[in-house]
Design a protein around this motif. Structure first.
Motif, PDB file in Angstrom:
ATOM      1  N   GLU A 249      -2.655  -3.515   2.209  1.00 23.38           N
ATOM      2  CA  GLU A 249      -2.012  -2.256   1.826  1.00 23.38           C
ATOM      3  C   GLU A 249      -2.809  -1.070   2.345  1.00 23.38           C
ATOM      4  O   GLU A 249      -2.244  -0.109   2.897  1.00 23.38           O
ATOM      5  N   ARG A 250      -4.122  -1.141   2.184  1.00 26.53           N
ATOM      6  CA  ARG A 250      -4.993  -0.058   2.652  1.00 26.53           C
ATOM      7  C   ARG A 250      -4.964   0.059   4.176  1.00 26.53           C
ATOM      8  O   ARG A 250      -4.921   1.156   4.731  1.00 26.53           O
ATOM      9  N   SER A 251      -4.963  -1.083   4.847  1.00 23.64           N
ATOM     10  CA  SER A 251      -5.041  -1.082   6.311  1.00 23.64           C
ATOM     11  C   SER A 251      -3.743  -0.602   6.952  1.00 23.64           C
ATOM     12  O   SER A 251      -3.759   0.030   8.015  1.00 23.64           O
ATOM     13  N   ALA A 252      -2.613  -0.913   6.318  1.00 30.03           N
ATOM     14  CA  ALA A 252      -1.317  -0.559   6.906  1.00 30.03           C
ATOM     15  C   ALA A 252      -0.824   0.810   6.462  1.00 30.03           C
ATOM     16  O   ALA A 252       0.247   1.248   6.900  1.00 30.03           O
ATOM     17  N   ALA A 253      -1.605   1.491   5.613  1.00 25.70           N
ATOM     18  CA  ALA A 253      -1.179   2.801   5.106  1.00 25.70           C
ATOM     19  C   ALA A 253      -0.959   3.779   6.253  1.00 25.70           C
ATOM     20  O   ALA A 253      -1.700   3.790   7.238  1.00 25.70           O
ATOM     21  N   GLY A 254       0.082   4.579   6.104  1.00 24.71           N
ATOM     22  CA  GLY A 254       0.370   5.579   7.127  1.00 24.71           C
ATOM     23  C   GLY A 254       0.971   5.014   8.386  1.00 24.71           C
ATOM     24  O   GLY A 254       0.991   5.695   9.422  1.00 24.71           O
ATOM     25  N   GLY A 255       1.456   3.772   8.320  1.00 19.69           N
ATOM     26  CA  GLY A 255       2.099   3.172   9.489  1.00 19.69           C
ATOM     27  C   GLY A 255       1.145   2.694  10.559  1.00 19.69           C
ATOM     28  O   GLY A 255       1.559   2.448  11.696  1.00 19.69           O
ATOM     29  N   ARG A 256      -0.143   2.543  10.196  1.00 22.00           N
ATOM     30  CA  ARG A 256      -1.105   2.070  11.203  1.00 22.00           C
ATOM     31  C   ARG A 256      -0.806   0.630  11.599  1.00 22.00           C
ATOM     32  O   ARG A 256      -0.320  -0.175  10.803  1.00 22.00           O
ATOM     33  N   ARG A 257      -1.137   0.294  12.844  1.00 17.22           N
ATOM     34  CA  ARG A 257      -1.045  -1.095  13.292  1.00 17.22           C
ATOM     35  C   ARG A 257      -2.287  -1.824  12.797  1.00 17.22           C
ATOM     36  O   ARG A 257      -3.409  -1.476  13.164  1.00 17.22           O
ATOM     37  N   ALA A 258      -2.085  -2.818  11.977  1.00 14.76           N
ATOM     38  CA  ALA A 258      -3.208  -3.560  11.405  1.00 14.76           C
ATOM     39  C   ALA A 258      -3.080  -5.027  11.756  1.00 14.76           C
ATOM     40  O   ALA A 258      -1.977  -5.545  11.972  1.00 14.76           O
ATOM     41  N   ALA A 259      -4.219  -5.704  11.810  1.00 10.75           N
ATOM     42  CA  ALA A 259      -4.244  -7.133  12.096  1.00 10.75           C
ATOM     43  C   ALA A 259      -5.135  -7.826  11.076  1.00 10.75           C
ATOM     44  O   ALA A 259      -5.991  -7.203  10.433  1.00 10.75           O
ATOM     45  N   TYR A 260      -4.913  -9.108  10.948  1.00  8.49           N
ATOM     46  CA  TYR A 260      -5.711  -9.957  10.072  1.00  8.49           C
ATOM     47  C   TYR A 260      -6.280 -11.070  10.925  1.00  8.49           C
ATOM     48  O   TYR A 260      -5.532 -11.863  11.498  1.00  8.49           O
ATOM     49  N   LEU A 261      -7.599 -11.101  11.060  1.00  8.21           N
ATOM     50  CA  LEU A 261      -8.268 -12.148  11.829  1.00  8.21           C
ATOM     51  C   LEU A 261      -8.668 -13.251  10.854  1.00  8.21           C
ATOM     52  O   LEU A 261      -9.648 -13.133  10.126  1.00  8.21           O
ATOM     53  N   LEU A 262      -7.887 -14.309  10.840  1.00 11.60           N
ATOM     54  CA  LEU A 262      -8.063 -15.408   9.895  1.00 11.60           C
ATOM     55  C   LEU A 262      -8.892 -16.509  10.536  1.00 11.60           C
ATOM     56  O   LEU A 262      -8.654 -16.894  11.691  1.00 11.60           O
ATOM     57  N   CYS A 263      -9.861 -17.022   9.801  1.00 10.43           N
ATOM     58  CA  CYS A 263     -10.701 -18.131  10.259  1.00 10.43           C
ATOM     59  C   CYS A 263     -10.212 -19.399   9.563  1.00 10.43           C
ATOM     60  O   CYS A 263     -10.283 -19.506   8.334  1.00 10.43           O
ATOM     61  N   SER A 264      -9.682 -20.356  10.337  1.00 10.54           N
ATOM     62  CA  SER A 264      -9.021 -21.523   9.736  1.00 10.54           C
ATOM     63  C   SER A 264      -9.254 -22.769  10.596  1.00 10.54           C
ATOM     64  O   SER A 264      -8.725 -22.849  11.700  1.00 10.54           O
ATOM     65  N   PRO A 265     -10.038 -23.740  10.087  1.00 12.37           N
ATOM     66  CA  PRO A 265     -10.828 -23.766   8.860  1.00 12.37           C
ATOM     67  C   PRO A 265     -11.889 -22.653   8.857  1.00 12.37           C
ATOM     68  O   PRO A 265     -12.264 -22.149   9.911  1.00 12.37           O
ATOM     69  N   HIS A 266     -12.362 -22.354   7.650  1.00 14.68           N
ATOM     70  CA  HIS A 266     -13.227 -21.195   7.506  1.00 14.68           C
ATOM     71  C   HIS A 266     -14.683 -21.535   7.817  1.00 14.68           C
ATOM     72  O   HIS A 266     -15.223 -22.527   7.329  1.00 14.68           O
ATOM     73  N   ASN A 267     -15.285 -20.693   8.605  1.00 18.32           N
ATOM     74  CA  ASN A 267     -16.708 -20.746   8.934  1.00 18.32           C
ATOM     75  C   ASN A 267     -17.352 -19.526   8.269  1.00 18.32           C
ATOM     76  O   ASN A 267     -16.946 -18.394   8.580  1.00 18.32           O
ATOM     77  N   PRO A 268     -18.261 -19.702   7.286  1.00 14.92           N
ATOM     78  CA  PRO A 268     -19.170 -20.834   7.115  1.00 14.92           C
ATOM     79  C   PRO A 268     -18.855 -21.791   5.963  1.00 14.92           C
ATOM     80  O   PRO A 268     -19.566 -22.763   5.776  1.00 14.92           O
ATOM     81  N   THR A 269     -17.841 -21.522   5.141  1.00 12.79           N
ATOM     82  CA  THR A 269     -17.683 -22.293   3.907  1.00 12.79           C
ATOM     83  C   THR A 269     -17.109 -23.689   4.125  1.00 12.79           C
ATOM     84  O   THR A 269     -17.218 -24.541   3.245  1.00 12.79           O
ATOM     85  N   GLY A 270     -16.449 -23.922   5.275  1.00 14.59           N
ATOM     86  CA  GLY A 270     -15.831 -25.216   5.518  1.00 14.59           C
ATOM     87  C   GLY A 270     -14.537 -25.424   4.762  1.00 14.59           C
ATOM     88  O   GLY A 270     -14.011 -26.539   4.719  1.00 14.59           O
TER      89      GLY A 270
END
Length: 392
Positions: free
Chosen positions: A163-184
């Motif tokens: 919500e914060r990142s997309a406020a004002g119509g900004r182009r936002a992305a989510y860089l997802l780590c899958s599987p997650h490093n470092p938690t596994g």
């Protein structure tokens, strides 16, 4: 989805194949960053010999002088067949792929396609430190959405970040780590579908680093992000690099969901000149012929996870470590030790064992260290012995 169970018949555990003396002859980062008296259990290099099909493919290419520029779709075809057999995913379309130099440079190129200068990129900290470095270097803004206390995605926190990142119509992305490093942690199909729904709601584009996908523990299923409902406009990066120890043979694939095909089509043609042709050959051989070797590795990693848990319980009970569901990395919570400095520094200075400090992994990383399990049981045992000695 129908998945093929792991079969280690006929393949020895590659983690038991090399002596410490032989490993110290290597000249890569893992073995040359620290003095010879330091036991390196840090950077993501495995202490294994290469799978024979990879050695054969690379040797044949060198004998032929086949060292030009990469071409064709053999790598993508090999990954598609592997994904279908391994994960029951038949949706990896070769025509929606592109070769890129490696996963992180591929991440950069995908983020360039869906964001502009100064735009926010959400990450789940603690997370792989290059996420912060590469995002900042390309003039994007890092927005942290820390993981929950259980090491999994906190969807309330993620929603707030979107919500914060997309406020004002900004182009936002989510860089997802899958599987997650470092938690596994391996994200479930439900988790990923929830990510896709949130991303759709806030207009956030998902780019997912799936480099550790083949490295799941026994009984754990990896789910490709592009296979879940709502993931059709996602962009994924995959590679054989981590699972077959090919970091020095650069090659990876960018994969677009059906609704992101037009984005991937805008990838500059010159990006495809960056991967190593020999790397593409090696990765293709790994995916097509290296599965028995991989299964033997996975069985060895399962053994090493159990060993580490037993050793910590015996020698360092104050350290908390949830057994990872994937990767060959262990995330150790050392906060109960009561140290007044970074535990990684203590273990290095007093115990002569090199681990990754948790601090560069972002919020939630302080007081933690990351340990590389992709080595022999003897080296793990010696590493924990040195860690315990450092605290005496």
């Amino acid at each position: 989805m129908t998945r093929i169970p792991h079969d280690t018949s006929g393949e020895p555990n590659p983690l038991r194949a090399l002596s410490l003396d032989r490993l110290r002859r290597r000249t890569s980062m893992k073995w040359r960053t620290y003095p010879a008296d330091v036991l390196p259990l840090w950077v993501a290099e495995m202490d294994v010999p290469l799978a024979e099909p990879i050695v054969r493919a690379v040797t044949d290419a060198l004998a032929l002088g086949d060292t030009g520029y990469p071409a064709g779709t053999a790598y993508a075809e090999a990954l598609a067949a592997f994904a279908d057999k391994r994960w029951g995913w038949d949706g990896l379309a070769v025509e929606r792929t592109a070769i890129v130099p490696d996963v992180m440079l591929g991440v950069v190129e995908m983020l360039k396609l869906v964001t502009g200068h100064g735009d926010p990129v959400v990450v789940n900290s603690p997370v792989y430190p290059p996420f912060f470095q590469f995002i900042a270097h390309m003039d994007r803004q890092v927005v942290e959405a820390p993981l929950g206390a259980d090491g999994r995605i906190d969807f309330g926190t993620l929603q707030e970040a979107f919500e914060r990142s997309a406020a004002g119509g900004r182009r936002a992305a989510y860089l997802l780590c899958s599987p997650h490093n470092p938690t596994g942690v391996v994200h479930t199909a439900g988790d990923l579908a929830a990510v896709a729904a949130l991303a759709e709601r806030y207009g956030v584009r998902v780019v997912v680093d799936e480099i550790h996908a083949p490295l799941t523990a026994s009984g754990v299923d990896f789910v490709p992000y592009l296979s879940v409902p709502g993931g059709e406009n996602g962009l994924s990066l995959m590679s054989a690099s981590k699972a077959w120890n090919l970091a020095g043979l650069k090659a990876a694939l960018a994969i677009a969901g059906p609704q992101a095909a037009a984005d991937l089509a805008r990838l500059p043609e010159e990006v495809g000149h960056g991967p190593s042709h020999i790397g593409v050959i090696a990765h293709t051989a790994a995916l097509t012929e290296g599965t028995p070797w991989l299964d033997a590795l996975l069985a060895g990693l399962d053994d090493n996870r159990r060993l580490l848990s037993d050793l910590l319980a015996e020698h360092l009970p104050a350290i908390t470590c949830r057994p990872g569901q994937a990767t060959y990395l262990a995330w150790l919570d050392c906060r109960a030790l009561g140290l007044d400095q970074d535990p990684a520094d203590v273990f290095l200075d007093r115990g002569r064992v090199a681990l990754n400090s948790g601090i560069p992994f972002g919020t939630g990383g302080a007081g933690h260290v990351r340990l590389n399990l992709a080595t022999s049981p003897e080296v793990i045992t010696e590493g924990v012995r040195r860690m315990a000695a450092a605290l005496r």
